[in-house]
Structures are given as structure tokens and as C-alpha cells.
Motif scaffolding. Structure first.
Motif, PDB file in Angstrom:
ATOM      1  N   GLY A   1       7.971   4.485  -5.923  1.00 27.11           N
ATOM      2  CA  GLY A   1       9.276   3.847  -5.775  1.00 27.11           C
ATOM      3  C   GLY A   1       9.207   2.383  -5.378  1.00 27.11           C
ATOM      4  O   GLY A   1      10.000   1.930  -4.558  1.00 27.11           O
ATOM      5  N   VAL A   2       8.246   1.671  -5.949  1.00 31.96           N
ATOM      6  CA  VAL A   2       8.114   0.246  -5.659  1.00 31.96           C
ATOM      7  C   VAL A   2       8.237  -0.541  -6.954  1.00 31.96           C
ATOM      8  O   VAL A   2       8.128   0.011  -8.041  1.00 31.96           O
ATOM      9  N   ARG A   3       8.450  -1.832  -6.811  1.00 35.29           N
ATOM     10  CA  ARG A   3       8.473  -2.746  -7.960  1.00 35.29           C
ATOM     11  C   ARG A   3       7.314  -3.709  -7.768  1.00 35.29           C
ATOM     12  O   ARG A   3       7.285  -4.461  -6.794  1.00 35.29           O
ATOM     13  N   ILE A   4       6.335  -3.652  -8.662  1.00 38.32           N
ATOM     14  CA  ILE A   4       5.179  -4.533  -8.589  1.00 38.32           C
ATOM     15  C   ILE A   4       5.464  -5.728  -9.495  1.00 38.32           C
ATOM     16  O   ILE A   4       5.493  -5.596 -10.720  1.00 38.32           O
ATOM     17  N   SER A   5       5.699  -6.875  -8.867  1.00 37.34           N
ATOM     18  CA  SER A   5       6.028  -8.080  -9.623  1.00 37.34           C
ATOM     19  C   SER A   5       4.810  -8.568 -10.396  1.00 37.34           C
ATOM     20  O   SER A   5       3.670  -8.177 -10.111  1.00 37.34           O
ATOM     21  N   ASP A   6       5.054  -9.438 -11.353  1.00 37.17           N
ATOM     22  CA  ASP A   6       3.944 -10.041 -12.090  1.00 37.17           C
ATOM     23  C   ASP A   6       3.025 -10.800 -11.136  1.00 37.17           C
ATOM     24  O   ASP A   6       1.811 -10.825 -11.331  1.00 37.17           O
TER      25      ASP A   6
ATOM     26  N   ASN B   1      -8.252   0.924  -2.013  1.00 43.08           N
ATOM     27  CA  ASN B   1      -7.759   0.421  -0.726  1.00 43.08           C
ATOM     28  C   ASN B   1      -6.834  -0.772  -0.893  1.00 43.08           C
ATOM     29  O   ASN B   1      -5.807  -0.865  -0.209  1.00 43.08           O
ATOM     30  N   GLN B   2      -7.174  -1.688  -1.775  1.00 43.44           N
ATOM     31  CA  GLN B   2      -6.323  -2.859  -1.972  1.00 43.44           C
ATOM     32  C   GLN B   2      -4.989  -2.467  -2.603  1.00 43.44           C
ATOM     33  O   GLN B   2      -3.951  -3.020  -2.252  1.00 43.44           O
ATOM     34  N   LEU B   3      -5.014  -1.500  -3.497  1.00 45.22           N
ATOM     35  CA  LEU B   3      -3.776  -1.018  -4.105  1.00 45.22           C
ATOM     36  C   LEU B   3      -2.908  -0.308  -3.065  1.00 45.22           C
ATOM     37  O   LEU B   3      -1.688  -0.492  -3.025  1.00 45.22           O
ATOM     38  N   VAL B   4      -3.538   0.468  -2.199  1.00 44.98           N
ATOM     39  CA  VAL B   4      -2.800   1.121  -1.104  1.00 44.98           C
ATOM     40  C   VAL B   4      -2.133   0.071  -0.222  1.00 44.98           C
ATOM     41  O   VAL B   4      -0.957   0.192   0.126  1.00 44.98           O
ATOM     42  N   SER B   5      -2.868  -0.979   0.127  1.00 41.55           N
ATOM     43  CA  SER B   5      -2.307  -2.046   0.958  1.00 41.55           C
ATOM     44  C   SER B   5      -1.110  -2.711   0.283  1.00 41.55           C
ATOM     45  O   SER B   5      -0.106  -3.007   0.930  1.00 41.55           O
ATOM     46  N   LEU B   6      -1.227  -2.936  -1.020  1.00 36.43           N
ATOM     47  CA  LEU B   6      -0.113  -3.524  -1.765  1.00 36.43           C
ATOM     48  C   LEU B   6       1.108  -2.620  -1.700  1.00 36.43           C
ATOM     49  O   LEU B   6       2.222  -3.072  -1.401  1.00 36.43           O
ATOM     50  N   ILE B   7       0.933  -1.337  -1.965  1.00 36.69           N
ATOM     51  CA  ILE B   7       2.057  -0.397  -1.983  1.00 36.69           C
ATOM     52  C   ILE B   7       2.701  -0.303  -0.602  1.00 36.69           C
ATOM     53  O   ILE B   7       3.934  -0.337  -0.473  1.00 36.69           O
ATOM     54  N   VAL B   8       1.891  -0.218   0.443  1.00 38.51           N
ATOM     55  CA  VAL B   8       2.431  -0.165   1.804  1.00 38.51           C
ATOM     56  C   VAL B   8       3.212  -1.442   2.100  1.00 38.51           C
ATOM     57  O   VAL B   8       4.323  -1.396   2.648  1.00 38.51           O
ATOM     58  N   GLY B   9       2.670  -2.594   1.714  1.00 47.33           N
ATOM     59  CA  GLY B   9       3.364  -3.859   1.932  1.00 47.33           C
ATOM     60  C   GLY B   9       4.679  -3.929   1.192  1.00 47.33           C
ATOM     61  O   GLY B   9       5.690  -4.383   1.740  1.00 47.33           O
ATOM     62  N   LEU B  10       4.692  -3.478  -0.054  1.00 47.27           N
ATOM     63  CA  LEU B  10       5.926  -3.491  -0.847  1.00 47.27           C
ATOM     64  C   LEU B  10       6.975  -2.562  -0.250  1.00 47.27           C
ATOM     65  O   LEU B  10       8.152  -2.902  -0.185  1.00 47.27           O
ATOM     66  N   LYS B  11       6.562  -1.382   0.186  1.00 49.81           N
ATOM     67  CA  LYS B  11       7.504  -0.438   0.773  1.00 49.81           C
ATOM     68  C   LYS B  11       8.037  -0.975   2.103  1.00 49.81           C
ATOM     69  O   LYS B  11       9.218  -0.836   2.400  1.00 49.81           O
ATOM     70  N   THR B  12       7.163  -1.597   2.868  1.00 47.24           N
ATOM     71  CA  THR B  12       7.573  -2.157   4.152  1.00 47.24           C
ATOM     72  C   THR B  12       8.605  -3.251   3.958  1.00 47.24           C
ATOM     73  O   THR B  12       9.642  -3.285   4.642  1.00 47.24           O
ATOM     74  N   ARG B  13       8.341  -4.157   3.000  1.00 49.67           N
ATOM     75  CA  ARG B  13       9.302  -5.238   2.717  1.00 49.67           C
ATOM     76  C   ARG B  13      10.629  -4.675   2.231  1.00 49.67           C
ATOM     77  O   ARG B  13      11.693  -5.143   2.598  1.00 49.67           O
ATOM     78  N   ALA B  14      10.578  -3.661   1.353  1.00 52.11           N
ATOM     79  CA  ALA B  14      11.791  -3.099   0.773  1.00 52.11           C
ATOM     80  C   ALA B  14      12.645  -2.393   1.833  1.00 52.11           C
ATOM     81  O   ALA B  14      13.865  -2.353   1.712  1.00 52.11           O
TER      82      ALA B  14
ATOM     83  N   GLY C   1      12.646  -3.199   5.086  1.00 49.97           N
ATOM     84  CA  GLY C   1      12.835  -4.035   6.261  1.00 49.97           C
ATOM     85  C   GLY C   1      11.820  -3.811   7.364  1.00 49.97           C
ATOM     86  O   GLY C   1      12.138  -3.889   8.535  1.00 49.97           O
ATOM     87  N   GLY C   2      10.589  -3.469   6.985  1.00 51.29           N
ATOM     88  CA  GLY C   2       9.525  -3.303   7.971  1.00 51.29           C
ATOM     89  C   GLY C   2       9.440  -1.915   8.582  1.00 51.29           C
ATOM     90  O   GLY C   2       8.737  -1.711   9.547  1.00 51.29           O
ATOM     91  N   ALA C   3      10.157  -0.953   8.017  1.00 51.18           N
ATOM     92  CA  ALA C   3      10.217   0.368   8.640  1.00 51.18           C
ATOM     93  C   ALA C   3       9.349   1.431   7.970  1.00 51.18           C
ATOM     94  O   ALA C   3       9.570   2.606   8.143  1.00 51.18           O
ATOM     95  N   TRP C   4       8.331   1.029   7.207  1.00 50.73           N
ATOM     96  CA  TRP C   4       7.540   2.073   6.555  1.00 50.73           C
ATOM     97  C   TRP C   4       6.223   2.243   7.173  1.00 50.73           C
ATOM     98  O   TRP C   4       5.406   1.577   7.485  1.00 50.73           O
TER      99      TRP C   4
END
Length: 90
Positions: A55-60, A72-85, A87-90
Motif C-alpha cells: 500500500g505504498v507509492r514508490i516514486s520515480d 534490507n534497503q527495500l524494507v527501509s524504503l517501504i517503512v519510510g514511505l509508510k511512515t511518511r504516509a 505521519g510518522g505512526a508506522w
């Protein structure tokens, strides 16, 4: 949370992208291209599947070699995207 995402990404690699390794042989820091063998089409498919699955949007801008180098890097990206989406609550 990271362990669950890592396991899910490994399942995606095996079930959707036909990586012929058992999950326990896919290291979280193994190179997705160099070790696992994904090609450019595989990376595009992985992007779309991750967007749908998590349920994330990976920008170009985020779709780059650094974010997709290892599980691991992909996991970090997904966690970061979910957290931003959320408001920091993931």
C-alpha cells in the motif's frame, strides 16, 4: 515489523519473480541484481508488486539502485514511505 516485511519480500521474489532459491538462502543484504539475479524487468515488477502488496507509492525518484539494492534497503524504503504516509505512526 522489519522481519515480517523481509519475509514478505522474500516470498514475492520466489513466488512472483521466480527466484529459484529457498527463502533461508536469500540474505537480507544480498544484492538483488548481483546475487539474486533480478534484471531490469524484474525490478519493475518488484516495484509494482510492492506498491500493491504494501500500500505504498514508490516514486520515480525513490525507484533507484540504492533503494532496490538489497532486501534490507527495500524494507527501509517501504517503512519510510509508510511512515511518511501515516505521519510518522508506522
Amino acid at each position: 515489523m522489519h522481519e515480517e516485511l523481509t519475509a514478505n519480500i522474500k516470498k514475492i521474489l520466489i513466488n512472483n519473480l521466480f527466484v529459484e532459491l529457498p527463502p533461508e538462502q536469500i540474505g537480507a543484504d544480498d544484492g538483488l541484481q548481483a546475487v539474486i539475479g533480478l534484471d531490469s524487468v524484474g525490478f519493475l515488477e518488484l516495484r509494482v508488486i510492492c506498491e500493491d502488496e504494501f500500500g505504498v507509492r514508490i516514486s520515480d525518484e525513490d525507484f533507484n539502485a540504492d533503494n532496490f539494492r538489497t532486501v534490507n534497503q527495500l524494507v527501509s524504503l517501504i517503512v519510510g514511505l509508510k511512515t511518511r504516509a501515516q505521519g510518522g505512526a508506522w
